[in-house]
Design a protein around this motif. Structure first.
Motif, PDB file in Angstrom:
ATOM      1  N   PRO A 180      39.654  51.091  29.988  1.00  0.00           N
ATOM      2  CA  PRO A 180      38.508  50.251  30.341  1.00  0.00           C
ATOM      3  C   PRO A 180      38.823  49.065  31.260  1.00  0.00           C
ATOM      4  O   PRO A 180      38.114  48.840  32.244  1.00  0.00           O
ATOM      5  N   SER A 181      39.860  48.302  30.957  1.00  0.00           N
ATOM      6  CA  SER A 181      40.157  47.121  31.785  1.00  0.00           C
ATOM      7  C   SER A 181      40.511  47.511  33.209  1.00  0.00           C
ATOM      8  O   SER A 181      40.111  46.848  34.172  1.00  0.00           O
ATOM      9  N   GLU A 182      41.242  48.611  33.364  1.00  0.00           N
ATOM     10  CA  GLU A 182      41.614  49.079  34.698  1.00  0.00           C
ATOM     11  C   GLU A 182      40.395  49.578  35.459  1.00  0.00           C
ATOM     12  O   GLU A 182      40.222  49.288  36.654  1.00  0.00           O
ATOM     13  N   PHE A 183      39.525  50.308  34.766  1.00  0.00           N
ATOM     14  CA  PHE A 183      38.348  50.852  35.446  1.00  0.00           C
ATOM     15  C   PHE A 183      37.398  49.729  35.860  1.00  0.00           C
ATOM     16  O   PHE A 183      36.772  49.793  36.925  1.00  0.00           O
ATOM     17  N   PHE A 184      37.293  48.708  35.028  1.00  0.00           N
ATOM     18  CA  PHE A 184      36.493  47.528  35.376  1.00  0.00           C
ATOM     19  C   PHE A 184      37.006  46.930  36.687  1.00  0.00           C
ATOM     20  O   PHE A 184      36.216  46.584  37.578  1.00  0.00           O
ATOM     21  N   GLU A 185      38.317  46.849  36.830  1.00  0.00           N
ATOM     22  CA  GLU A 185      38.905  46.266  38.046  1.00  0.00           C
ATOM     23  C   GLU A 185      38.674  47.159  39.263  1.00  0.00           C
ATOM     24  O   GLU A 185      38.483  46.672  40.375  1.00  0.00           O
ATOM     25  N   ILE A 186      38.703  48.479  39.069  1.00  0.00           N
ATOM     26  CA  ILE A 186      38.464  49.393  40.189  1.00  0.00           C
ATOM     27  C   ILE A 186      37.042  49.219  40.725  1.00  0.00           C
ATOM     28  O   ILE A 186      36.834  49.095  41.945  1.00  0.00           O
ATOM     29  N   ILE A 187      36.070  49.215  39.838  1.00  0.00           N
ATOM     30  CA  ILE A 187      34.675  49.037  40.273  1.00  0.00           C
ATOM     31  C   ILE A 187      34.488  47.647  40.885  1.00  0.00           C
ATOM     32  O   ILE A 187      33.807  47.497  41.913  1.00  0.00           O
ATOM     33  N   SER A 188      35.088  46.642  40.289  1.00  0.00           N
ATOM     34  CA  SER A 188      34.993  45.276  40.831  1.00  0.00           C
ATOM     35  C   SER A 188      35.612  45.192  42.223  1.00  0.00           C
ATOM     36  O   SER A 188      35.070  44.543  43.127  1.00  0.00           O
ATOM     37  N   TYR A 189      36.728  45.869  42.407  1.00  0.00           N
ATOM     38  CA  TYR A 189      37.406  45.876  43.720  1.00  0.00           C
ATOM     39  C   TYR A 189      36.476  46.466  44.783  1.00  0.00           C
ATOM     40  O   TYR A 189      36.357  45.926  45.890  1.00  0.00           O
ATOM     41  N   LEU A 190      35.840  47.566  44.464  1.00  0.00           N
ATOM     42  CA  LEU A 190      34.941  48.204  45.439  1.00  0.00           C
ATOM     43  C   LEU A 190      33.758  47.300  45.759  1.00  0.00           C
ATOM     44  O   LEU A 190      33.333  47.211  46.922  1.00  0.00           O
ATOM     45  N   ARG A 191      33.222  46.647  44.774  1.00  0.00           N
ATOM     46  CA  ARG A 191      32.086  45.758  45.018  1.00  0.00           C
ATOM     47  C   ARG A 191      32.477  44.578  45.907  1.00  0.00           C
ATOM     48  O   ARG A 191      31.657  44.072  46.682  1.00  0.00           O
ATOM     49  N   LYS A 192      33.735  44.168  45.809  1.00  0.00           N
ATOM     50  CA  LYS A 192      34.194  43.028  46.608  1.00  0.00           C
ATOM     51  C   LYS A 192      34.669  43.435  48.001  1.00  0.00           C
ATOM     52  O   LYS A 192      34.636  42.635  48.939  1.00  0.00           O
ATOM     53  N   ASN A 193      35.131  44.673  48.150  1.00  0.00           N
ATOM     54  CA  ASN A 193      35.813  45.069  49.383  1.00  0.00           C
ATOM     55  C   ASN A 193      35.096  46.133  50.212  1.00  0.00           C
ATOM     56  O   ASN A 193      35.615  46.542  51.249  1.00  0.00           O
ATOM     57  N   VAL A 194      33.936  46.581  49.755  1.00  0.00           N
ATOM     58  CA  VAL A 194      33.134  47.515  50.549  1.00  0.00           C
ATOM     59  C   VAL A 194      31.893  46.755  51.017  1.00  0.00           C
ATOM     60  O   VAL A 194      30.993  46.482  50.213  1.00  0.00           O
ATOM     61  N   PRO A 195      31.831  46.395  52.301  1.00  0.00           N
ATOM     62  CA  PRO A 195      30.755  45.525  52.797  1.00  0.00           C
ATOM     63  C   PRO A 195      29.348  46.063  52.554  1.00  0.00           C
ATOM     64  O   PRO A 195      28.421  45.277  52.318  1.00  0.00           O
ATOM     65  N   ASN A 196      29.182  47.394  52.593  1.00  0.00           N
ATOM     66  CA  ASN A 196      27.838  47.971  52.456  1.00  0.00           C
ATOM     67  C   ASN A 196      27.585  48.554  51.066  1.00  0.00           C
ATOM     68  O   ASN A 196      26.697  49.382  50.880  1.00  0.00           O
ATOM     69  N   ILE A 197      28.346  48.136  50.086  1.00  0.00           N
ATOM     70  CA  ILE A 197      28.278  48.729  48.756  1.00  0.00           C
ATOM     71  C   ILE A 197      26.894  48.591  48.124  1.00  0.00           C
ATOM     72  O   ILE A 197      26.462  49.446  47.338  1.00  0.00           O
TER      73      ILE A 197
END
Length: 512
Positions: A180-197
């Protein structure tokens, strides 16, 4: 973020769930499940993988033509042939049709399975989405094995497919590897680093290899995911998928810390679970959360006392909230056809007149044999009398002699391709003798992989429910049978499995 953010429920029971060993369904069975999912009010039904076979194509097409509420998705690889075939089946759903295309993005998959470079994978993903976009605005892209993909590359792919027109991007834990903690970080990373997310819905598809599928999906929602892909009873490849009933009821029960909602009508959860179990023969373990037989059972004295005084002392949700009727006695021998039909409809069965007549005759016979008729008995009647393959083999009558002073002997009479055959065989036990007699009469070389017996309800007059798994020519199939006599139930299950196997092998031969 709104306190009432609605999480879309994408049900893949008919696609990923059907990939469970022995869980394949025929057209009628898929349609019954699809209608039940419609009652559940899931947002998306993934009806199959249209390019996989003619049967899968027809199932997706029929679901797209029949189901009116949810969106209908079809899975396809990132190539033109798959995408074109998917839309050919999905077009009947019009704007509710969703093309779901995918390609792997992890280093291990790119190197060993795809043998493609990053740029080739990126280009293929973009072209696939563009192709799908030519058919419909409703396009979902999945980065297979996303959780083992290097995050910068995953972000690059997600950004590119959204630019190409994907309205949903799925981040699957394909092999059930993350926590869970790792998956939370993966989704958070995409939200922060994909401009058109924000232009697409983030979806997650978690497998349960480490028993964390539901926990991982909840973590993803907390990180910003807006869709969860799941299955009834958590069925699916290997250890299965995120369980729909666990996900939905977790959000409903813990709304205090999970301020999200779904559109699911939870009162249809239990009937849907039972229907799937009846159709596939995959028994729900007693201690399964939400829908297991013990989920609302209390044996310990202190628990019983607490529940008697106030249910909420030990029950965090009510049985009624998932559609579990506490008054288990629903019908008896004096019940009429109207009440019988109404109860079946409440359980999710919509039978034509011929099937209703067959089921009613079986119900009356059972009601004469036992005092109480339970919902589980009705499920067994439907499974044993209605949900069947074309019958190459029919059990006419049988007699078994067994005891501590004589060798168990089974005498079985069957109709095989219209001809009556009879034989007697000695076995180690009554079931062994019965199975050997059936094998001798049919000439079957199928290998018995599993044999399970259980009482459908409590009491010595309960129907016995048997499940048999057979294998022949690399094909596995499940058969079910129910009867107050457990030996007869075993014979019914074995013959049901042989009929399913024969039907499967005949279709295989016809395709060659």
């Amino acid at each position: 973020m709104s306190n009432e953010r609605i999480i879309k429920i994408f049900d893949t029971t008919l696609r990923d769930g059907e990939q469970s060993p022995g869980a394949s369904m025929n057209m009628d069975e898929k349609l019954r499940i699809a209608h039940q999912l419609e009652k559940l009010n899931v947002d998306v039904i993934e009806a199959g993988f249209p390019i996989a076979s003619e049967g899968d194509f027809e199932a997706v097409r029929k679901v797209a033509q029949t189901i009116k509420g949810p969106q209908i998705a079809g899975l396809c690889r990132a190539n033109n042939l798959d995408i074109d075939r998917a839309w050919e089946a999905l077009k009947y759903a019009k704007d509710r049709g969703r093309i779901h295309t995918f390609i792997a993005t992890s280093d291990i998959h790119m190197k060993y399975k795809l043998k493609m470079s990053e740029q080739q994978v990126l280009d293929t993903a973009v072209k696939a989405v563009q192709r799908a976009k030519g058919y419909t605005h409703n396009v979902e892209f999945s980065a297979e094995d996303a959780v083992r993909t290097r995050l910068p590359f995953l972000a690059k792919v997600v950004q590119a497919v959204i630019e190409a027109g994907a309205t949903t991007v799925n981040i699957p834990d394909t092999v059930g590897y993350t926590i869970p903690s790792e998956f939370f970080e993966i989704i958070s990373y995409l939200r922060k680093n994909v401009p058109n997310i924000e232009q697409a819905t983030i979806s997650v598809h978690c497998h349960n290899d480490l028993g964390l599928a539901v926990a991982n999906s909840l973590a993803a929602i907390q990180a910003g995911a807006g869709q969860v892909e799941c299955t009834i009873n958590g069925i699916g490849e290997r250890a299965g998928n995120c369980s729909l009933e666990e996900m939905v009821m977790a959000l409903r029960t813990r709304h205090d810390v999970l301020p999200y909602k779904t559109n699911v009508v939870t009162e249809h959860i239990y009937p849907t679970s039972r229907m799937l179990s009846t159709i596939t023969g995959i028994v729900v373990q007693p201690n399964k959360a939400i829908v297991g037989a013990n989920a609302f059972a209390h044996e310990a004295g202190i628990h019983q006392h607490g529940v008697i005084m106030e249910k909420s002392t030990y029950e965090i949700m009510t049985p009624e909230s998932i559609g579990l009727n506490q008054n288990k006695l629903v019908l008896g021998k004096h019940s009429g056809r109207h009440a019988f039909k109404q109860r079946l409809e409440e359980m999710g069965y919509d039978l034509n007149k011929e099937d209703l007549d067959k089921a009613f005759v079986r119900f009356k016979a059972l009601a004469d044999a036992k005092k109480e008729i339970f919902d589980e008995d009705l499920d067994a009647i439907i499974a044993d009398e209605i949900v069947r393959m074309p019958e190459k083999y029919k059990l006419l009558q049988m007699n078994v002699s067994s005891g501590s002073f004589a060798s168990p002997t089974a005498t079985v009479e069957m109709e095989i391709d219209g001809k009556v055959k009879k034989g007697a065989v000695i076995g180690v036990g009554p079931v062994d003798a019965t199975f050997k007699a059936i094998k001798k009469l049919t000439g079957s070389k199928a290998r018995l992989l599993a044999f399970n017996v259980g009482g459908i309800t409590g009491g010595t007059d309960a129907q016995g429910e048997c499940t048999v798994r057979l294998e022949a020519d690399g094909r596995e199939t499940i058969g079910q049978g129910a009867h107050p006599d457990i030996i007869v139930a075993s014979a019914r299950a074995y013959i049901n499995a042989l009929n399913r196997l024969a039907s499967t092998l005949e279709r295989k031969s016809a395709q060659l």
